[in-house]
Structures are given as C-alpha cells and as structure tokens.
Design a protein around this motif. Structure first.
Motif, mmCIF file in Angstrom:
data_model
loop_
_atom_site.group_PDB
_atom_site.id
_atom_site.type_symbol
_atom_site.label_atom_id
_atom_site.label_comp_id
_atom_site.label_asym_id
_atom_site.label_seq_id
_atom_site.Cartn_x
_atom_site.Cartn_y
_atom_site.Cartn_z
ATOM 1 N N UNK A 114 1.144 -1.833 -0.169
ATOM 2 C CA UNK A 114 0.289 -0.179 -0.112
ATOM 3 C C UNK A 114 0.950 0.555 -0.196
ATOM 4 N N UNK A 115 1.571 1.097 0.564
ATOM 5 C CA UNK A 115 3.083 2.493 1.111
ATOM 6 C C UNK A 115 3.555 2.682 0.252
ATOM 7 N N UNK A 116 4.542 1.217 -0.415
ATOM 8 C CA UNK A 116 4.846 1.585 -2.137
ATOM 9 C C UNK A 116 3.621 2.246 -3.457
ATOM 10 N N UNK A 117 2.813 1.968 -3.413
ATOM 11 C CA UNK A 117 1.997 2.132 -4.423
ATOM 12 C C UNK A 117 0.542 3.337 -4.326
ATOM 13 N N UNK A 118 1.696 4.049 -3.173
ATOM 14 C CA UNK A 118 0.768 5.238 -2.733
ATOM 15 C C UNK A 118 -0.840 5.037 -2.607
ATOM 16 N N UNK A 119 -1.574 4.332 -1.369
ATOM 17 C CA UNK A 119 -2.584 4.792 -1.034
ATOM 18 C C UNK A 119 -3.431 6.136 -1.162
ATOM 19 N N UNK A 120 -4.106 6.365 -2.395
ATOM 20 C CA UNK A 120 -4.798 7.997 -2.782
ATOM 21 C C UNK A 120 -6.165 8.294 -1.980
ATOM 22 N N UNK A 121 -6.553 7.256 -0.713
ATOM 23 C CA UNK A 121 -7.946 7.986 0.030
ATOM 24 C C UNK A 121 -8.578 7.343 -0.356
ATOM 25 N N UNK A 122 -9.085 6.973 -1.190
ATOM 26 C CA UNK A 122 -10.843 5.689 -1.410
ATOM 27 C C UNK A 122 -10.092 4.671 -1.866
ATOM 28 N N UNK A 123 -10.739 3.686 -1.270
ATOM 29 C CA UNK A 123 -10.953 2.040 -1.588
ATOM 30 C C UNK A 123 -10.220 1.767 -2.609
ATOM 31 N N UNK A 124 -9.437 0.616 -2.718
ATOM 32 C CA UNK A 124 -8.663 0.960 -4.100
ATOM 33 C C UNK A 124 -7.714 1.463 -4.771
ATOM 34 N N UNK A 125 -8.012 2.612 -4.065
ATOM 35 C CA UNK A 125 -7.731 3.650 -5.563
ATOM 36 C C UNK A 125 -5.664 3.864 -4.858
ATOM 37 N N UNK A 126 -4.805 3.991 -6.166
ATOM 38 C CA UNK A 126 -3.377 4.454 -5.712
ATOM 39 C C UNK A 126 -2.775 5.730 -6.558
ATOM 40 N N UNK A 127 -1.796 5.345 -5.925
ATOM 41 C CA UNK A 127 -1.382 6.947 -7.097
ATOM 42 C C UNK A 127 -0.674 6.236 -8.112
ATOM 43 N N UNK A 128 0.415 5.475 -7.558
ATOM 44 C CA UNK A 128 1.002 4.531 -8.760
ATOM 45 C C UNK A 128 0.164 3.959 -9.270
ATOM 46 N N UNK A 129 -0.290 3.836 -10.674
ATOM 47 C CA UNK A 129 -0.647 3.102 -11.757
ATOM 48 C C UNK A 129 -0.826 3.114 -12.890
ATOM 49 N N UNK A 130 -1.478 2.539 -13.485
ATOM 50 C CA UNK A 130 -0.986 2.046 -15.040
ATOM 51 C C UNK A 130 -0.397 3.710 -16.038
ATOM 52 N N UNK A 131 -0.881 4.531 -15.049
ATOM 53 C CA UNK A 131 -0.418 6.502 -15.788
ATOM 54 C C UNK A 131 0.522 6.877 -14.696
ATOM 55 N N UNK A 132 0.618 6.747 -13.653
ATOM 56 C CA UNK A 132 2.143 6.915 -13.394
ATOM 57 C C UNK A 132 2.942 5.339 -12.314
#
Length: 733
Positions: free
Chosen positions: A389-407
């Motif tokens: 979760x920390x690696x993918x930088x969870x973004x506040x909503x369940x299942x929402x991560x700041x690190x994703x396909x676009x980033x």
C-alpha cells in the motif's frame, strides 16, 4: 427510553465528519447537556429527543441521544433567529428581520411552497431570491433525510452521503426502491437496504429485493469465504435461503442479471460459475498481466548468473542446492517468477542472492503485504522494504492508488514476499503499476492459509506449470536443531510434531479442560514464559493465537482474560466502552479493517493516510472528554481514533491464526481444545506454528492436536484465476 424537549442553547462540540455533537438544551429543568450523532442544529431551535440519562465521571449528568425531531420555530422571534443563524446562504440577521416582517408567521410556509414571493421583501431581487430559496430547500432536505434515515439505524455520516447523492429527492427515491442504495452509495449493504425496505412495507418478493439479494449472496461469499465466484447451483441455494424465495424465480432473475451484465457466467469443466463484474474483471486482468510479464525477455547470460551465484556462496560461506540455484537462475532469466517454500527452505537467502546477481545496475524494490512482513524483509535483506500500500501510495479511497498504469513504479525489478496474503484486488493493483519490462519476483509459502480478501492468487498461479516457478522443499536453515522448523514440515506432511524434548523450542502442555487450558495460557504469558525467554515486555514477545473466535479458548474470551491479567481496570488508566468492547490505555490492539482515509503521524513529524487490516499497536492515550483514542503502531505511526472509528479496533492479546498471517513473533501460544472441524485444519495449525521464531507452546488435548494434523480438509475457495491463466495462455499460442 426517556423523553426530553427544549430549545437549543448552544453547541459545545461538533465533529463534522460523523455528526457527533455535544449541545446544551434549555428545558423546564434548566440546561441539559446532550451528546450523540445529529445534524447541525442552530441556537434557538426547538427539539424533541429520546434517549437516556448517563453520569459522566468528569462532566456529570448528560442525556445520551437515541433519536431526534427538530420542530419548526413557531413564534416570530424564533423564526427570525432561525433564519438569521447563518444556516441559510444569503440570509443574515437584518434580512431575516425583513423577511419575517413581510410574511409573519407564514414565513416558513412561504419559503417552502412559494419561494418566488421572496421578491416581495425589500432588497431581495430575483437572483438573491433564487439563492435563498435553494439554500433553504437544501437545508430542509438535508434534515429531512437525516430524520427519515435515523429510524433505520443509518449513521449521520452515511445519511450525509445519501443526501449528497440524492439531494431533496432522497426520501422519494429510497421509498420507491431502497435497494438502489447498494449500487449508488459506498457503505450501504444489502442488510441495511433490506431493513429499510421491509420497514417501509416493500414486499419480500419484490424484484428489487430479489435482484439485490442475489448480488449480496455473492458479495457475502467473497467477504466471508474469499470466493471470487460461486457455482450456479450453490448460489441458487444461498440466495433462495437468504430471500425465502422460490428457486425458479431466483434462477429467472439470475439469468436476467447475467443477460444485462450485472453478473457474469463462465463454464469451467461443465460447471457454470457466477461472478460479480468487479471480481471477474480483476482475475482476468491479473491473468493477462502475468502472462505479459512472462513474455518479457531478460538480458542476463547463464555464465554471468552462474558466476554470481558462486561468488555469493563464497562471500556468505554457504552452498546452495540444485533447486536453490535453479530458483536464482529462473528469477534472473525471466520477467516473472514464483518461488515458494516452507520455513527454513532458504527463501530469504535466495532473495539476497537474487539481489546480488541482478547487480547494482538494477533498481530493485522490495515489498510485502503487511507492515510487520515488510519490516522483517528489510532487516533480512539490508535495504528498505515497504508495504504494498505504501509502495503504491494509496490515495484516500479504497482501491485507489497514486502509483498506477498512468504513473507506474520506477524500478527494474520488484520482489514481493508473503504473497499468500495477497488477494486478487491488491494483486491487480500491483500489476497495473508495473512498467513493461519490469521484472516481478513473488515469494511465499503456498501451504499457509489463503488471503483474507477474495481470491486464491498464489495457489492458482502455481497450477500453471508453464509459468516460471520453483518449489523449495529441503530444509537449509542453519539452526537445524530448531524443532519449530522441523515440526512445521512434519505437520505439513501429516506427521505428528516432536515435542517436549530437553532443550527444545516446541512444547505441549496437557490440559483436558478448556477452562483450565485458558487459565494455563494466562499464566504462561504472565510469568512462566517471560522467565523462560528472559524477556521483560511479554506483551510484545508472546502472542496467543487461537483457531476459533468463540468458546472458552476462543479469541474473544482469551482477549478478555489476558486484558484483565495484563492491563486491569485502574483509576490511573482511562478506558472507553464501544459496544461490548472495553478499550483501556496500555491495551494491545489490532486494526481490523482497511481504512484508506485514517490519518497518521510519526514521532519524526511525517504524516499520511491509511491504516490497514492486521496492523498491531498499543493504546497510548484515551481522551474521555472528546472520546478520542490514540494508538501507536509497530511502525511508529500514531493514529487518533474518533469514537465512530472504534469499530475498526479490537484487542490483540489473542489473535485468530488468520489475522496473524504475515507476522512473526518470538513466542506463540495456541490452545488445542476443540471446535468446528472446518476450522481445525492442518494448514491452520501449520500457519500458526510458523508464526513463531523462538518458541511454540500448545495447550490442551493431544487428540485435538492429532485431529488437526490429520485434517487435511481445506475449505474450498472458488476462484477463476487459474481458468483465465490457462485460457489466455492457450489463446496466445
């Protein structure tokens, strides 16, 4: 239930997130302090309340609110005060005075039914009239929604979300079809919607109810059993029993939902499986992305790999087996590799060797599903490892991560440990965040319990022989005299553990009675084991694990006993009650539900959001006045819990074996006193035993231990990842 009526005299405290307020109400008996969840109420408004009087140890007599009715102000002065309170946009005290002077006691009726007449008021034109009318209607609708929903047990925070979605149409839409809440509002489940619907007189055989119940049966199977799908006939049985409806009608609606793609049906080996769209898509995505990783070639020559392994062996004075060398080579040669094995088979050493082989030119990241597992990985590998979760930088909503396909992640290789804990949603999020060409290495123990969340990711991947994978079976741990490692493998092979040898680290204490076993467990944790282990902080070094939640030696009962022993009630320690749970300063606790929005701060001043299922910490402070609880977690994160968030905390003196996954403790104590056969399984015992690093003590009856060793009945977990891997792989050929 007691009754209270009066006029609001002031708001002493209000939490805007959940509506919890402390207000002062003027009654015939004087000022009364009222506490509870409620909508925003302005000074001067008249209220009628139901609840109970309680004696607060610091603030004295208070009225604890259960239900509330806000009365419309009746006198001219009360109407003027209400309108001028600031609750309605565009209306201040002077404007309120003009409106009341124009319409008198009919003011509120005019504003509610003929707001266009506001232009009759001096200084109010058409634009301002419209703004005032909209604000008045919004405020009235918000209160109406809250008061309508409170009778069905809907919290103020959830009522606010419902009103935000439906606005003034909330009550009309909910009365028409309460089951729409399930799809429209995050946080509303079938049981809440069904309670509202049946109270409103909606028929049990309503098609709205039956459709929602079918989907709920799948959601319940996902949450309780980890299934990503169900065989059609099993779903039919579950839904018919839940809804008390004819199977023929359930089958017809299942076909209708499938036709409209609200559900999906897939035939695997002559069985028709039904899935929710989100779970089906997650498994298809995981399969597709894993196969894509396998198609990525890696630029390492066999000669380089062989030489690097030899250099690592010399530097660490070890000698790898043929299988271990194969594991390192496979990881270096392929874009995706799975390495699985039990305790003592050298998984951690292999991770270090893989890092060595890939060299300093590769940017390698390490991760694990839990904070404790990540911390162990970091210590063993000598470099930072983070939670996924920390690696993918969870973004506040369940299942929402700041690190994703676009980033995506910026790395050449990602190594993930304890992958048996990863559910299908977390796996999909991880794979989505990888750039093309990134090497992924998954490490875990396939014989442990599967993930708490839905899916059977590791086991399903291992069914695909064409995926690069290596199974480690030989024990190589240097402390070969450790009976924990030996017995873990014996249990896994269906053999009884060897116990109570002189100088051993694996013991069995015979207690035929469950109550005596519970008392013995308390004594072991309080005095006997701390002396044996020579440790002072026994709460941190000794962990009780139970196969069951209920019963004399279940998680709930043992937690109460251990809390009383380790942290009894005292005037020097504040405590707070939430339902049947009593939390006290100094208690060992666990967070039991992923909360992506809960804020934390470290002792160094860093801050962020997100506390996750399985995090363990200690209560450092309870603020009785504000009903706030502060918890310091193992990773040094301090979290302040509001009262409404306490449903996400539980005592952690004793944990279920499932909740202990990914953690490791110096000593583990487990009761062996019986319970449902479906829970007392070999892999549950194996998982519990492998949580211990220095000592295992089993307490109870030998026949229960023997039964668990022989009970290789694993609860069937329905999933389709294996199906999609095979299907998509064959289509690529």
């Amino acid at each position: 239930m007691e009754y209270l009526a009066g006029t609001i005299a002031g708001t002493l405290f209000r939490n805007e997130d959940n509506g919890y307020s402390v207000i002062s109400v003027r009654t015939g008996e004087g000022l009364i302090t009222v506490t509870g969840n409620m909508p925003e109420i302005m000074d001067g408004e008249m209220v009628e309340m139901e609840g109970a009087y309680v004696d607060h140890p610091q603030y004295g007599r208070q009225f604890k609110l259960s239900s509330l009715r806000i009365k419309q102000p009746e006198t001219l002065s009360a109407i003027e005060k209400y309108l001028g309170s600031g609750l309605i946009k565009g209306v201040g005290p002077s404007t309120a005075r003009l409106i009341v002077a124009t319409f008198g006691k009919e003011t509120l009726e005019v504003m509610g039914t003929q707001p266009e007449r506001l232009v009759e008021v001096p200084k109010i034109g058409k634009v301002r009239m419209k703004r005032i009318a909209e604000s008045f209607m919004e405020q009235q609708a918000s209160r109406s929604t809250y008061i309508f929903l409170q009778q069905y047990g809907v919290s103020p925070a959830l009522a606010a979300k419902i009103h935000k979605a439906y606005r003034e149409q909330a009550e009309v839409l909910i009365r028409d079809n309460p089951y729409r809440l399930i799809d429209d509002i995050n946080g509303v489940g079938f049981l809440t919607a069904d309670r509202i619907a049946l109270s409103l007189g909606i028929s049990e055989d309503s098609v709205f109810r039956l459709r929602a119940g079918i989907k709920y049966a799948l959601q319940e199977a996902s949450g309780a059993g980890g299934h990503t799908c169900l065989p059609e006939e099993e779903l039919l049985e579950k839904a018919a029993a839940l809804l008390n409806a004819p199977k023929a009608e359930i089958r017809r609606l299942m076909d209708e939902l499938t036709l409209n793609k609200h559900l999906f049906a897939d035939v695997v080996e002559d069985t028709r499986f039904i899935s929710l769209p989100s779970l089906r898509k997650a498994e298809v995505d995981v399969a597709s992305r894993l196969l894509a990783l396998c198609g990525t070639s890696q630029q390492f020559f066999p000669q380089h790999i062989k030489a690097s392994i030899t250099n690592f062996e010399r530097a660490h004075s070890i000698r790898f087996s043929k299988t271990q060398r194969q594991a390192v080579s496979t990881a270096a040669e392929h874009g995706f590799t799975v390495i699985t094995g039990g305790p003592g088979t050298g998984k951690t050493t292999l991770i270090n060797c893989i890092i060595h082989v890939l060299g300093t030119s590769s940017k390698i990241l390490l991760a694990a599903p839990t904070g404790r597992a990540a911390k162990r990985m970091s210590e063993a590998c000598g470099q930072d490892a983070s939670t996924i979760h920390r690696l993918l930088q969870y973004g506040g909503e369940e299942g929402s991560f700041q690190i994703n396909q676009d980033n995506p992640l910026d790395c050449d290789c990602l190594i993930v440990d304890e992958v048996s804990m990863m559910d299908v949603f977390l796996t999909r999020s991880l794979l989505v965040a990888l750039q093309p060409g990134t090497r992924l290495i998954l490490v875990g123990d396939a014989d442990q319990l599967p993930s708490v969340g839905p899916g059977n990711v590791l086991a399903d991947i291992l069914t695909m022989d064409s995926l690069p994978q290596v199974r480690l079976t030989e024990i190589f741990r240097q402390d070969e005299d450790s009976m924990i490692v030996v017995n873990a493998h014996r249990i896994n092979q269906g053999q009884s553990p060897v116990m109570n040898s002189r100088g051993s680290d694996f013991f069995f204490e015979n207690q035929q009675d469950a109550t005596q076993a519970a008392d013995s467990i308390v004594q072991l944790c309080m005095s006997r084991l701390p002396q044996y282990l020579m440790v002072e902080d026994s709460m941190r070094h000794i962990q009780v694990l139970s196969p069951t939640r209920k019963g004399v030696c279940g998680v709930q009962a043992l937690n109460r006993l251990l809390q009383t022993a380790f942290n009894p009630a005292s005037p020097r320690r504040n405590d707070i009650q939430y339902g049947e749970l009593i939390l006290r300063e100094g208690d060992k606790v666990m967070h039991i539900k992923n909360n992506y929005q809960l804020e934390w701060e470290t002792i160094n001043g860093a801050n962020g959001q997100g506390v996750f299922n399985g995090d363990i910490g200690f209560i450092t402070k309870i603020e009785e006045e504000d009903r706030m609880v502060s918890v310091l977690y193992d990773d040094e994160k301090n979290v302040m819990y509001q009262y409404a968030d306490l449903e996400e905390l539980d005592l952690a003196y004793c944990l279920s074996v499932h909740k202990s996954q990914g953690s490791e403790f110096p000593a583990v104590v487990m009761p062996m006193v019986g319970g449902p056969k479906m829970l007392l399984t070999r892999n549950l015992l194996y998982t519990g035993v492998t949580r211990a690093r220095r000592l295992v003590v089993l307490v109870g009856r030998q026949e229960v231990l023997n039964m668990m060793v022989n009970n290789n009945l694993e609860r069937r977990r329905y999933s389709l990842l294996s199906h999609w891997l095979h299907l998509l792989s064959s289509s690529r050929v």
